[in-house]
Design a protein around this motif. Structure first.
Motif, PDB file in Angstrom:
ATOM      1  N   ALA A  35     -18.278 -76.764  16.141  1.00 42.95           N
ATOM      2  CA  ALA A  35     -17.056 -77.185  15.452  1.00 42.95           C
ATOM      3  C   ALA A  35     -15.953 -76.147  15.561  1.00 42.95           C
ATOM      4  N   SER A  36     -16.336 -74.897  15.813  1.00 39.52           N
ATOM      5  CA  SER A  36     -15.354 -73.823  15.973  1.00 39.52           C
ATOM      6  C   SER A  36     -15.063 -73.533  17.438  1.00 39.52           C
ATOM      7  N   SER A  37     -15.637 -74.338  18.346  1.00 41.39           N
ATOM      8  CA  SER A  37     -15.428 -74.172  19.800  1.00 41.39           C
ATOM      9  C   SER A  37     -15.734 -72.743  20.253  1.00 41.39           C
ATOM     10  N   GLN A  38     -16.857 -72.217  19.790  1.00 42.91           N
ATOM     11  CA  GLN A  38     -17.231 -70.853  20.133  1.00 42.91           C
ATOM     12  C   GLN A  38     -18.064 -70.823  21.411  1.00 42.91           C
ATOM     13  N   TYR A  39     -17.732 -69.897  22.290  1.00 40.17           N
ATOM     14  CA  TYR A  39     -18.487 -69.721  23.529  1.00 40.17           C
ATOM     15  C   TYR A  39     -18.136 -68.365  24.129  1.00 40.17           C
ATOM     16  N   PHE A  40     -18.865 -67.975  25.173  1.00 40.15           N
ATOM     17  CA  PHE A  40     -18.590 -66.741  25.904  1.00 40.15           C
ATOM     18  C   PHE A  40     -18.163 -67.106  27.320  1.00 40.15           C
ATOM     19  N   SER A  41     -17.240 -66.329  27.897  1.00 40.27           N
ATOM     20  CA  SER A  41     -16.701 -66.699  29.204  1.00 40.27           C
ATOM     21  C   SER A  41     -16.310 -65.472  30.013  1.00 40.27           C
ATOM     22  N   ILE A  42     -16.181 -65.708  31.332  1.00 44.48           N
ATOM     23  CA  ILE A  42     -15.620 -64.719  32.238  1.00 44.48           C
ATOM     24  C   ILE A  42     -14.902 -65.469  33.352  1.00 44.48           C
ATOM     25  N   ALA A  43     -13.675 -65.044  33.665  1.00 45.45           N
ATOM     26  CA  ALA A  43     -12.880 -65.697  34.694  1.00 45.45           C
ATOM     27  C   ALA A  43     -13.486 -65.468  36.071  1.00 45.45           C
ATOM     28  N   ASP A  44     -13.226 -66.382  36.987  1.00 49.07           N
ATOM     29  CA  ASP A  44     -13.800 -66.290  38.330  1.00 49.07           C
ATOM     30  C   ASP A  44     -13.413 -64.981  39.012  1.00 49.07           C
ATOM     31  N   ALA A  45     -12.166 -64.563  38.856  1.00 51.55           N
ATOM     32  CA  ALA A  45     -11.697 -63.352  39.533  1.00 51.55           C
ATOM     33  C   ALA A  45     -12.401 -62.097  39.044  1.00 51.55           C
ATOM     34  N   SER A  46     -12.984 -62.151  37.863  1.00 54.13           N
ATOM     35  CA  SER A  46     -13.659 -60.980  37.287  1.00 54.13           C
ATOM     36  C   SER A  46     -15.159 -60.987  37.532  1.00 54.13           C
ATOM     37  N   GLN A  47     -15.696 -62.043  38.128  1.00 55.80           N
ATOM     38  CA  GLN A  47     -17.135 -62.190  38.288  1.00 55.80           C
ATOM     39  C   GLN A  47     -17.645 -61.483  39.532  1.00 55.80           C
ATOM     40  N   THR A  48     -18.892 -61.066  39.457  1.00 58.69           N
ATOM     41  CA  THR A  48     -19.598 -60.514  40.610  1.00 58.69           C
ATOM     42  C   THR A  48     -20.986 -61.124  40.681  1.00 58.69           C
TER      43      THR A  48
END
Length: 255
Positions: A35-48
């Protein structure tokens, strides 16, 4: 001379039985609220290393907040759709299904594992793509294999990576110890992620997110952003900082 030999033997034995460092203590897990739209993320440009082109293995410790409910996203990389590159997984308690999807820019593989009822208990899930076969382990028990032939796209997959979000759906759950391998673990290695979580197999391990008060990657550089202030709670399992080998063997020192 005898005492010198005895001393040498004693120090040799103590060195042999000294503690062997293993996995650092697991101190927290994260609590995600849909309900709080909580998640973890990383942008494509920052990924390895998350742009896989072939085999891969994922594993996570999870405890759903409710034993009922519709589809909830566990993780994803890239947009979902027949013309997109990506991969991900979601779970429906109401249907007792755990889906895994792989898009190759043309079509989708959609392995659908039925009869998966997580309830609210702490559960270990491990997914694997190996050649043309997709597999799932639930608490170390392998489910029926499903054929999957599509490639997740490698560098063509330019989407963000998310934990707690897939195909626009968020999850209500505690999550701990999320592992990503760019290889297909063996059956025994996959099962051991449940039976021996403090000593995960390390070959091919790209990222390890323990959620110990942050979204940092403890083996790679894929540190995650905490979106909408997910909280951190007690861990789902704990590890000693060192393992002491069996010392039951007897020895004698003569003077």
């Amino acid at each position: 001379m005898k005492k010198s030999l005895a001393t040498l033997l004693l120090f040799s034995v103590l060195f042999f039985f000294s503690p062997t460092p293993t996995y650092a203590a697991n101190t927290h897990s994260t609590h995600l609220i849909a309900a709080s739209s909580q998640y973890f993320s990383i942008a494509d440009a920052s990924q390895t290393g998350l742009d896989v082109t072939g085999d891969f293995t994922w594993s996570v410790w999870i405890a759903m907040a409710s034993a009922s409910g519709s589809w909830r996203g566990i993780f994803e990389k890239g947009p979902y759709g027949a013309g997109a590159y990506g991969y991900g997984s979601e779970y429906s308690a109401d249907q007792g299904k755990l889906d895994m999807w792989i898009g190759d820019g043309v079509g989708l593989d959609f392995p659908n594992f039925t009869g998966v009822n997580l309830g609210t208990a702490t559960t270990t899930l491990t997914w694997r793509r190996s050649g043309t076969t997709c597999s799932l382990w639930v608490n170390g028990t392998k489910q029926t294999d499903i054929t999957c032939t599509r490639n997740p796209g490698g560098a063509s997959n330019t989407g963000e990576f998310h934990i707690g979000l897939d195909i626009g759906t968020y999850i209500d759950a505690n999550i701990d110890e999320f592992l990503f391998y760019n290889a297909a673990l063996s059956d025994a290695q996959a099962a051991a992620l449940y039976t021996d979580p403090c000593n995960p197999y390390t070959t091919g391990l790209v990222s390890q997110w323990a959620f110990d008060n942050n979204g940092n990657d403890s083996v790679g550089s894929n540190n995650l952003t905490n979106t909408n202030s997910a909280t951190f709670v007690s861990p789902m399992f704990t590890c000693a900082s060192a393992t002491l080998p069996d010392q039951s063997g007897d020895f004698m020192i003569f003077e």
